[in-house]
Design a protein around this motif. Structure first.
Motif, PDB file in Angstrom:
ATOM      1  N   PHE A 136       6.655  34.222  -8.190  1.00  0.00           N
ATOM      2  CA  PHE A 136       7.302  33.203  -9.014  1.00  0.00           C
ATOM      3  C   PHE A 136       6.688  31.836  -8.719  1.00  0.00           C
ATOM      4  CE2 PHE A 136      11.059  35.868  -9.964  1.00  0.00           C
ATOM      5  CZ  PHE A 136      11.004  36.776  -8.921  1.00  0.00           C
TER       6      PHE A 136
ATOM      7  N   TYR B 151       8.302  27.956  -9.190  1.00  0.00           N
ATOM      8  CA  TYR B 151       9.436  27.125  -9.566  1.00  0.00           C
ATOM      9  C   TYR B 151       9.001  25.658  -9.546  1.00  0.00           C
ATOM     10  CZ  TYR B 151      12.895  30.877  -9.072  1.00  0.00           C
ATOM     11  OH  TYR B 151      13.627  32.018  -9.226  1.00  0.00           O
TER      12      TYR B 151
ATOM     13  N   GLN C 176      10.617  21.604  -9.316  1.00  0.00           N
ATOM     14  CA  GLN C 176      11.781  20.767  -9.008  1.00  0.00           C
ATOM     15  C   GLN C 176      11.441  19.336  -9.391  1.00  0.00           C
ATOM     16  OE1 GLN C 176      12.904  20.517  -4.832  1.00  0.00           O
ATOM     17  NE2 GLN C 176      15.040  20.193  -5.352  1.00  0.00           N
TER      18      GLN C 176
ATOM     19  N   GLN D 228      16.496  16.876  -9.169  1.00  0.00           N
ATOM     20  CA  GLN D 228      17.065  18.009  -9.905  1.00  0.00           C
ATOM     21  C   GLN D 228      16.956  19.314  -9.113  1.00  0.00           C
ATOM     22  OE1 GLN D 228      15.936  18.414 -14.008  1.00  0.00           O
ATOM     23  NE2 GLN D 228      15.666  16.198 -14.272  1.00  0.00           N
ATOM     24  N   HIS D 229      17.548  20.360  -9.696  1.00  0.00           N
ATOM     25  CA  HIS D 229      17.481  21.658  -9.044  1.00  0.00           C
ATOM     26  C   HIS D 229      16.192  22.383  -9.435  1.00  0.00           C
ATOM     27  CE1 HIS D 229      19.124  22.439 -13.037  1.00  0.00           C
ATOM     28  NE2 HIS D 229      18.716  23.684 -12.914  1.00  0.00           N
ATOM     29  N   LEU D 230      15.949  23.483  -8.789  1.00  0.00           N
ATOM     30  CA  LEU D 230      14.750  24.259  -9.092  1.00  0.00           C
ATOM     31  C   LEU D 230      14.899  25.005 -10.404  1.00  0.00           C
ATOM     32  CD1 LEU D 230      14.952  24.258  -5.784  1.00  0.00           C
ATOM     33  CD2 LEU D 230      12.979  25.743  -6.066  1.00  0.00           C
TER      34      LEU D 230
ATOM     35  N   LEU E  41      12.740  27.809 -13.045  1.00  0.00           N
ATOM     36  CA  LEU E  41      11.655  28.780 -13.106  1.00  0.00           C
ATOM     37  C   LEU E  41      10.580  28.323 -14.092  1.00  0.00           C
ATOM     38  CD1 LEU E  41      10.724  31.655 -12.209  1.00  0.00           C
ATOM     39  CD2 LEU E  41      11.778  32.465 -14.340  1.00  0.00           C
TER      40      LEU E  41
ATOM     41  N   LYS F 278       6.869  33.899 -13.945  1.00  0.00           N
ATOM     42  CA  LYS F 278       7.031  34.971 -12.972  1.00  0.00           C
ATOM     43  C   LYS F 278       6.063  36.100 -13.294  1.00  0.00           C
ATOM     44  CE  LYS F 278      10.780  37.197 -15.551  1.00  0.00           C
ATOM     45  NZ  LYS F 278      11.056  36.297 -16.659  1.00  0.00           N
TER      46      LYS F 278
ATOM     47  N   GLU G 283       7.881  18.605  -7.688  1.00  0.00           N
ATOM     48  CA  GLU G 283       7.527  19.516  -6.595  1.00  0.00           C
ATOM     49  C   GLU G 283       7.352  20.910  -7.188  1.00  0.00           C
ATOM     50  OE1 GLU G 283       7.611  17.011  -3.296  1.00  0.00           O
ATOM     51  OE2 GLU G 283       7.363  19.177  -3.152  1.00  0.00           O
TER      52      GLU G 283
ATOM     53  N   PHE H 189       6.880  24.976  -6.279  1.00  0.00           N
ATOM     54  CA  PHE H 189       7.084  25.960  -5.232  1.00  0.00           C
ATOM     55  C   PHE H 189       6.634  27.338  -5.708  1.00  0.00           C
ATOM     56  CE2 PHE H 189       9.561  23.493  -2.240  1.00  0.00           C
ATOM     57  CZ  PHE H 189      10.140  22.507  -3.021  1.00  0.00           C
TER      58      PHE H 189
ATOM     59  N   ASN I 230       8.979  37.786  -3.408  1.00  0.00           N
ATOM     60  CA  ASN I 230       9.838  38.734  -2.711  1.00  0.00           C
ATOM     61  C   ASN I 230       9.230  40.123  -2.789  1.00  0.00           C
ATOM     62  OD1 ASN I 230      10.633  39.812  -5.187  1.00  0.00           O
ATOM     63  ND2 ASN I 230      12.760  39.218  -5.000  1.00  0.00           N
TER      64      ASN I 230
ATOM     65  N   LEU J 232      14.090  35.919  -1.679  1.00  0.00           N
ATOM     66  CA  LEU J 232      12.950  35.198  -2.212  1.00  0.00           C
ATOM     67  C   LEU J 232      12.472  34.223  -1.136  1.00  0.00           C
ATOM     68  CD1 LEU J 232      11.437  35.072  -4.891  1.00  0.00           C
ATOM     69  CD2 LEU J 232      12.946  33.211  -5.565  1.00  0.00           C
ATOM     70  N   ILE J 233      11.199  34.344  -0.774  1.00  0.00           N
ATOM     71  CA  ILE J 233      10.621  33.492   0.259  1.00  0.00           C
ATOM     72  C   ILE J 233       9.772  32.433  -0.426  1.00  0.00           C
ATOM     73  CG2 ILE J 233       9.199  33.409   2.337  1.00  0.00           C
ATOM     74  CD1 ILE J 233      11.761  35.114   2.579  1.00  0.00           C
ATOM     75  N   PHE J 234      10.007  31.184  -0.079  1.00  0.00           N
ATOM     76  CA  PHE J 234       9.307  30.076  -0.722  1.00  0.00           C
ATOM     77  C   PHE J 234       8.174  29.545   0.149  1.00  0.00           C
ATOM     78  CE2 PHE J 234      11.742  28.924  -4.496  1.00  0.00           C
ATOM     79  CZ  PHE J 234      12.903  29.642  -4.310  1.00  0.00           C
TER      80      PHE J 234
ATOM     81  N   LYS K  64       5.921  26.038   1.127  1.00  0.00           N
ATOM     82  CA  LYS K  64       6.416  24.720   1.523  1.00  0.00           C
ATOM     83  C   LYS K  64       6.332  23.693   0.410  1.00  0.00           C
ATOM     84  CE  LYS K  64       6.028  25.308   6.446  1.00  0.00           C
ATOM     85  NZ  LYS K  64       5.662  24.757   7.763  1.00  0.00           N
TER      86      LYS K  64
END
Lengths: 114, 114
Positions: A34, A36, A38, A42-44, A46, A49, A88, A90, A94, A102-104, A106
């Protein structure tokens, strides 16, 4: 354990420049990938994917990413950035099985000047 | 009509206090998560619940206790707050039985411990 590396910490571009953000992951099995975004404050959300099939996936706002299995990479691209792409970014991975988080990476800060 | 809502948006408190962050989703999702985003924007999974059952519990101090009264809610309680707990906490959810589905994030709760 899975991990995600984003090589570019901060990218600064002028409008209309092309963008490529690197993402590499470490996991030998099936993965779901994925990107993402930001936006400031704001929030993340998508962007796009990849699960299977065509390794070149297209997302929203003109973004695309290419999955290269042999390189464990999933780089994000956009041919021509706009000031509104400042955000940002990201990369996330997974493992292709239930119960895995889900591993992001940095994150990469993209600053676009007009 | 917010899909994943968190309250409060901002939380400023002193060291040693106990505080809670609430999260609710109206998407009908079975799985909910808490992520912590530190000052360097790094996102790390803390917990994941599937239909009120804890399925992921990363290395998080036991001062953090998630509670899921039903599958639409996942609250985070933090005891004896420390300076290092200052971060943005994101709640997220994903559809049932589809671990490869994108996460839907809330707007985040910015916690500042003084």
């Amino acid at each position: 354990a899975q991990s995600v590396s984003q090589h570019n910490h901060h990218v600064i571009l002028s409008e209309a420049a092309s963008l490529e953000l690197g993402c590499n992951y470490s996991y030998g099995g099936t993965v779901n990938l994925f990107w993402y975004v930001q936006y400031p404050g704001q929030h993340l959300q998508l962007l796009l994917k990849y699960f299977s099939g065509d390794p070149l996936v297209k997302g929203i706002k003109g973004f695309e990413a290419e999955f290269i299995k042999s390189k464990f990479s999933f780089n994000l691209r956009k041919p021509s950035v706009q000031w509104s792409d400042t955000a940002e970014y990201f990369c996330a991975v997974n493992a292709g099985q239930a119960g895995t988080a889900l591993i992001f990476g940095k994150g990469t800060t993209l600053s676009v000047s007009s | 009509d917010t899909a994943v809502s968190q309250t409060p948006k901002y939380l400023v408190t002193q060291m040693g206090n106990d505080k809670s962050i609430k999260c609710e989703q109206n998407l009908g999702h079975d799985t909910m998560y808490w992520y912590k985003q530190d000052s360097k924007k790094f996102l790390k999974i803390m917990f994941s619940y599937n239909n009120k059952e804890l399925i992921i519990n990363e290395t998080v101090p036991n001062r953090f206790s998630p509670k899921s009264p039903d599958k639409a809610h996942l609250n985070l309680h933090i005891n004896s707050l420390e300076l290092g707990d200052s971060a943005v906490y994101f709640c997220a959810s994903s559809p049932p039985g589809t671990y490869n589905s994108p996460l839907h994030f809330g707007n985040g709760t910015r916690l500042t411990v003084t």
